[in-house]
Write an enzyme that holds these catalytic residues in place. Structure first.
Site, short mmCIF file in Angstrom:
data_model
loop_
_atom_site.label_atom_id
_atom_site.label_comp_id
_atom_site.label_asym_id
_atom_site.label_seq_id
_atom_site.Cartn_x
_atom_site.Cartn_y
_atom_site.Cartn_z
CD GLU A 1 -3.07 0.71 2.21
OE1 GLU A 1 -4.04 0.09 1.74
OE2 GLU A 1 -2.97 1.01 3.41
CE LYS B 1 -1.59 3.38 6.17
NZ LYS B 1 -2.45 2.55 7.05
CE LYS C 1 -7.39 -0.33 2.79
NZ LYS C 1 -6.22 -0.02 3.58
CD GLU D 1 -11.28 -2.87 5.67
OE1 GLU D 1 -10.35 -2.71 4.87
OE2 GLU D 1 -11.62 -2.02 6.50
CG ASN E 1 -8.86 -3.39 8.83
OD1 ASN E 1 -7.73 -3.54 9.31
ND2 ASN E 1 -9.30 -2.22 8.41
CD GLU F 1 -8.25 -5.43 4.44
OE1 GLU F 1 -9.16 -6.00 3.83
OE2 GLU F 1 -8.36 -4.27 4.87
CB SER F 2 -4.42 -3.56 9.58
OG SER F 2 -5.16 -2.78 8.68
#
Length: 261
Positions: free
Chosen positions: A55, A57, A118, A167, A187, A217-218
């Site tokens: 990603e 960001k 996103k 998500e 997530n 994710e994350s």
């Protein structure tokens, strides 16, 4: 009002204003609208796929500025050299410092790898816009959409040839989605508090049918965690901050991927 509620309230105002300024007809006539999107599903399930969705960001509500020094072009090139399965680009301006221009610029150097837009989708207009700016996939966040909206927006994306990453963060989110041949992203970050807990991926994994592609994710900072999550059936791993907080996100991504067993 929690962070997610604030973001959604602002996004609805933003999109309402945007729709007054830009017509759907203009989006449909844009050059990228006629390109055939690259399949995120295929990119994640291909035999030699690294399964990493890297990603771009600049900032986040919880961390503030993460990296505003590196350009989207250099990061995109770095990620491509690292052989990522896909690229995720945040286009929210107010809270994440992104822009639709980031996707348009990335697309000029990335013609082979799917790009996930996103953002916080609250209207079908944004899905048409995603196609027009050159995205291949969109994110639909179950926590801020109704069951019917998830179905309608998913169908619209499908009709436009875009893949959807649905998500979820809880069983309640999961229950809103018709779970069949979908890409489901768990997530690990609670969007209401922004706290991260990897147990979320493990807890929800068994509730997601095998016909779906599972993405974690994350909070993924250790290559060994990726190996562990694969044991629970995960086929995709979305990582942003871990790469973006370094001076050279592309190199950090390359190093990370080389350590996955």
């Amino acid at each position: 009002m929690n962070i997610l509620d604030k973001i959604i309230a602002h996004k609805k105002q933003e999109v309402a204003q945007l729709m007054k300024e830009v017509s759907l007809e203009k989006l449909v006539k844009s050059p990228n609208f006629n390109r055939t999107p690259i399949s995120l599903k295929q990119a994640l399930t291909a035999k030699n796929s690294t399964r990493i969705i890297a990603e771009y960001k600049r900032q986040s509500p919880s961390k503030g500025i993460i990296n505003d020094k590196v350009s989207i072009i250099e990061v995109t090139q770095g990620y491509l050299e690292a052989n990522v399965a896909a690229q995720s680009i945040l286009t929210d301006t107010q809270f994440f410092g992104g822009s639709i221009l980031d996707i348009m610029q990335a697309r000029t150097v990335n013609e082979i790898t799917p790009i996930l837009r996103k953002d916080f989708i609250v209207d079908g207009f944004q899905i048409v816009e995603a196609k027009a700016i050159g995205a291949d996939a969109i994110l639909l966040i179950a926590a801020c959409l109704t069951k019917q909206e998830l179905k309608n927006y998913g169908k619209l994306a499908e009709d436009l040839g875009l893949d959807v990453l649905y998500e979820v963060h809880s069983q309640e989110d999961l229950d809103k989605i018709e779970l069949d041949n979908k890409i489901i992203g768990v997530n690990n970050r609670n969007l209401k508090t922004f706290e991260v807990d990897l147990e979320h991926s493990i807890k929800l994994a068994s509730q997601i049918p095998d016909s779906c592609i599972k993405v974690s994710e994350s909070g993924l900072t250790d290559p060994r965690v990726i190996t562990g999550l694969k044991e629970f059936g995960f086929q995709g791993f979305l990582i942003g901050e871990n790469f973006m907080k370094t001076e050279n996100p592309g190199y950090a991504c390359q190093e990370f991927i080389s350590q996955i067993r």
